[in-house]
Design an enzyme around this catalytic site. Structure first.
Site, PDB file in Angstrom:
ATOM      1  N   LYS A  18     -41.794  -1.354   7.879  1.00 21.75           N
ATOM      2  CA  LYS A  18     -40.996  -2.312   8.536  1.00 21.75           C
ATOM      3  C   LYS A  18     -41.452  -2.820   9.429  1.00 21.75           C
ATOM      4  CE  LYS A  18     -37.038  -1.733  11.186  1.00 21.75           C
ATOM      5  NZ  LYS A  18     -35.303  -0.986  11.402  1.00 21.75           N
ATOM      6  N   HIS A  46     -24.993  -6.779  11.046  1.00 15.89           N
ATOM      7  CA  HIS A  46     -25.815  -7.382  11.650  1.00 15.89           C
ATOM      8  C   HIS A  46     -25.907  -8.745  11.807  1.00 15.89           C
ATOM      9  CE1 HIS A  46     -29.578  -5.074  13.452  1.00 15.89           C
ATOM     10  NE2 HIS A  46     -28.610  -5.739  14.456  1.00 15.89           N
ATOM     11  N   ASP A  91     -30.604  -0.360   3.885  1.00 13.70           N
ATOM     12  CA  ASP A  91     -31.623  -1.155   4.865  1.00 13.70           C
ATOM     13  C   ASP A  91     -32.686  -0.029   4.933  1.00 13.70           C
ATOM     14  OD1 ASP A  91     -31.200  -1.015   7.238  1.00 13.70           O
ATOM     15  OD2 ASP A  91     -29.172  -0.914   8.700  1.00 13.70           O
ATOM     16  N   SER A 115     -26.772  -2.175  13.713  1.00  5.94           N
ATOM     17  CA  SER A 115     -28.095  -0.815  13.215  1.00  5.94           C
ATOM     18  C   SER A 115     -27.026   0.607  13.964  1.00  5.94           C
ATOM     19  CB  SER A 115     -28.708  -0.906  13.574  1.00  5.94           C
ATOM     20  OG  SER A 115     -29.430  -1.625  13.043  1.00  5.94           O
ATOM     21  N   CYS A 157     -34.309  -6.061  10.192  1.00 11.51           N
ATOM     22  CA  CYS A 157     -32.894  -6.850   9.477  1.00 11.51           C
ATOM     23  C   CYS A 157     -32.044  -8.095   9.977  1.00 11.51           C
ATOM     24  CB  CYS A 157     -31.896  -5.713  10.809  1.00 11.51           C
ATOM     25  SG  CYS A 157     -32.513  -3.765   9.898  1.00 11.51           S
ATOM     26  N   ASP A 160     -33.156  -4.473   2.670  1.00 10.21           N
ATOM     27  CA  ASP A 160     -33.594  -5.720   3.739  1.00 10.21           C
ATOM     28  C   ASP A 160     -35.141  -5.791   4.310  1.00 10.21           C
ATOM     29  OD1 ASP A 160     -33.429  -3.171   5.310  1.00 10.21           O
ATOM     30  OD2 ASP A 160     -32.447  -4.340   6.599  1.00 10.21           O
ATOM     31  N   ASN A 161     -35.499  -4.606   4.455  1.00 11.75           N
ATOM     32  CA  ASN A 161     -37.188  -4.677   5.151  1.00 11.75           C
ATOM     33  C   ASN A 161     -37.912  -3.551   4.552  1.00 11.75           C
ATOM     34  OD1 ASN A 161     -35.093  -5.012   7.704  1.00 11.75           O
ATOM     35  ND2 ASN A 161     -36.531  -2.634   6.924  1.00 11.75           N
TER      36      ASN A 161
END
Length: 472
Positions: free
Chosen positions: A314, A144, A45, A167, A85, A293-294
């Site tokens: 992000k 999420h 994450d 989160s 996310c 995820d990013n």
């Protein structure tokens, strides 16, 4: 004499017997190799492209990921489905861009503890596809994609779930310090995030200082329990999303401070997971994908990670927001020590896993997923030639081969207005990783080609109502 003659005959026959045994063993091995593999996705994450030693960070120690890269393949042009996310996770699990599933928003961007929406039941997850082929499935970690019971992993194709529903910076209690203080100098009790087993909260607040170790314990237990059948294990780590927590014995061990401590613990988790597969004889039967995820949450400075040579992080559609440090591993299948610059996306895991499991793809919906299995074996080029960069309901940029055009740009977080570019900004990402040198004037034919591809892509999109904006 008779005994000697029999021994001689036996000795003479031994090579043939050994050959027959070896042939039978080879046939068994080939049958094993042709059997559907297990799949493990390790999903971090907010991990930055420049955060790992094997992706160039000079002081970060990640020995287990470095070994994974030596034994497997680094993917250097691999993208997440989105720059934040919730939509990125929806893209990975469904093989579809978030704009198609409703897992997007121009207002809230991600789901919150007061959200009433989530991943719609009519969406098909890769877990559901694999279950039809007899796979055991588990989700461990951050979900999420909706915290209400109807949206939890156990309703989306996973046999079991252990993790937090959103989160780790959410559910901040009223008595916690205001502003960023609670984030950069956190305590577990500041965040009333629940830890779930299946659909029941078993701890609240979740003890985030031990959560990485416990995720890993759960993952290894699942591997143990399903070692004799095909399985899909989705490990979605809570970190390095802020607030950062780490086991007490690891605090202060890294040259990078708390962020480095957290990454070292994540690295150890990867090592324990791969060791579990090795020790149980499952390494050659299991495809493991490590990604994020990013990009890094840069507004948190040294606690927010590094995008390395990429621009921004992000939340935006510069490459730093969506290009991820990715490693794939399966000894005997993925060539060891390879680095591939072929294009790929987290949405491609859907078609790739389905292909390797000999599972049919859904025919009643548009997928944004390509089968990368040939590329992962190092035998074929990636079938992906384009990458769309969405932010909410807007197509911000579009990549074709090495070229990327920005139709709109906007800062990740912390303000900044949406800026339209007509003509678009054009960058050659094979040359200009940092997206600094606009080549629009020099290459108008490339701009026109990307415009046409982007328009065709937009014509394929029928947006549905946002799940993230739902109020009832």
């Amino acid at each position: 004499m008779l005994r000697l003659r029999l021994s001689a005959v036996a000795l003479a026959a031994l090579p043939a017997l050994l050959f027959a045994f070896a042939s039978e063993a080879s046939a068994d091995a080939k049958r094993d190799a042709d059997a559907p593999p297990n799949f493990v996705v390790i999903f971090c994450d907010d991990l930055g492209y420049g955060d790992l030693s094997c992706f160039g960070h000079p002081t970060q120690r990640t020995p287990h990921l470095d070994r994974m890269a030596r034994e497997g393949m680094k993917l250097t042009q691999f993208y997440s489905a989105d720059s934040v996310c919730t939509p990125s996770r929806a893209g990975l699990l469904t093989g579809r861009l978030p704009i198609r599933s409703g897992m997007y928003s121009d207002r809230r961007r991600v789901l919150f503890p007061d959200s009433v929406g989530g991943l719609p039941a009519e969406e098909i997850t890769i877990a559901e596809v694999l279950k039809e082929k007899g796979y055991a499935t588990a989700c461990v970690g951050k979900w999420h994609l909706g915290h209400l019971p109807e949206y939890l992993p156990t309703r989306q194709g996973f046999d079991e779930y252990f993790g937090i529903p959103y989160s780790n910076d959410m559910d901040r209690v009223a008595s916690a310090p205001k502003g960023r203080t609670a984030i950069v100098d956190p305590k577990v009790e500041y965040f009333d995030v629940p830890l779930l087993r299946n659909e029941e909260a078993i701890e609240q607040p979740a003890d985030q200082t031990t959560i990485t170790r416990r995720y890993t314990d759960e993952a290894i237990r699942f591997i143990d329990e399903h070692a004799d059948e095909p399985f899909f294990l989705y490990i979605a780590h809570t970190f390095p999303h802020v607030p950062l927590f780490v086991a007490e014995e690891r605090r202060g061990n890294s040259l990078r401070g708390i962020y480095g401590d957290v990454l070292e613990e994540l690295d150890e988790s990867v090592g324990r997971t791969l060791d579990a597969l090795r020790e149980r004889g499952l390494a050659e039967e299991t495809l493991v994908v490590f990604t994020s995820d990013n990009g890094p949450w840069l507004i948190f400075g040294s606690q927010g990670g590094s995008a390395g040579p990429l621009r921004d992080g992000k939340g935006c559609t510069w490459d730093g927001g969506m290009r991820e440090p990715t490693i794939v591993w399966r000894p005997g299948f993925v060539p060891a020590g390879a680095a591939s610059a072929e294009l790929g996306s987290t949405t491609d895991l859907f078609a790739t896993f389905a292909s390797l499991a000999d599972a049919p793809l859904p025919q009643d919906r548009t997928l944004d997923s390509h089968d990368l299995s040939g590329a992962l074996k190092g035998e074929e080029a990636s079938p992906r030639e384009t990458v769309p960069y969405w932010r909410g309901s807007r197509l911000m940029a579009f990549r074709w081969k090495g070229w990327k055009a920005h139709f709109f740009t906007q800062d990740a977080y912390g303000g900044g207005e949406l800026v339209e570019h007509d003509p678009p900004l054009l960058y050659n990402l094979n040359v200009d990783l940092a997206e600094q040198n606009d080549l629009t004037a020099q290459r108008p034919e490339i701009v026109q080609k990307i415009r046409e591809l982007a328009e065709a892509h937009l014509a394929s999109v029928e947006p549905v109502a946002s799940q993230l904006d739902r109020t009832e």
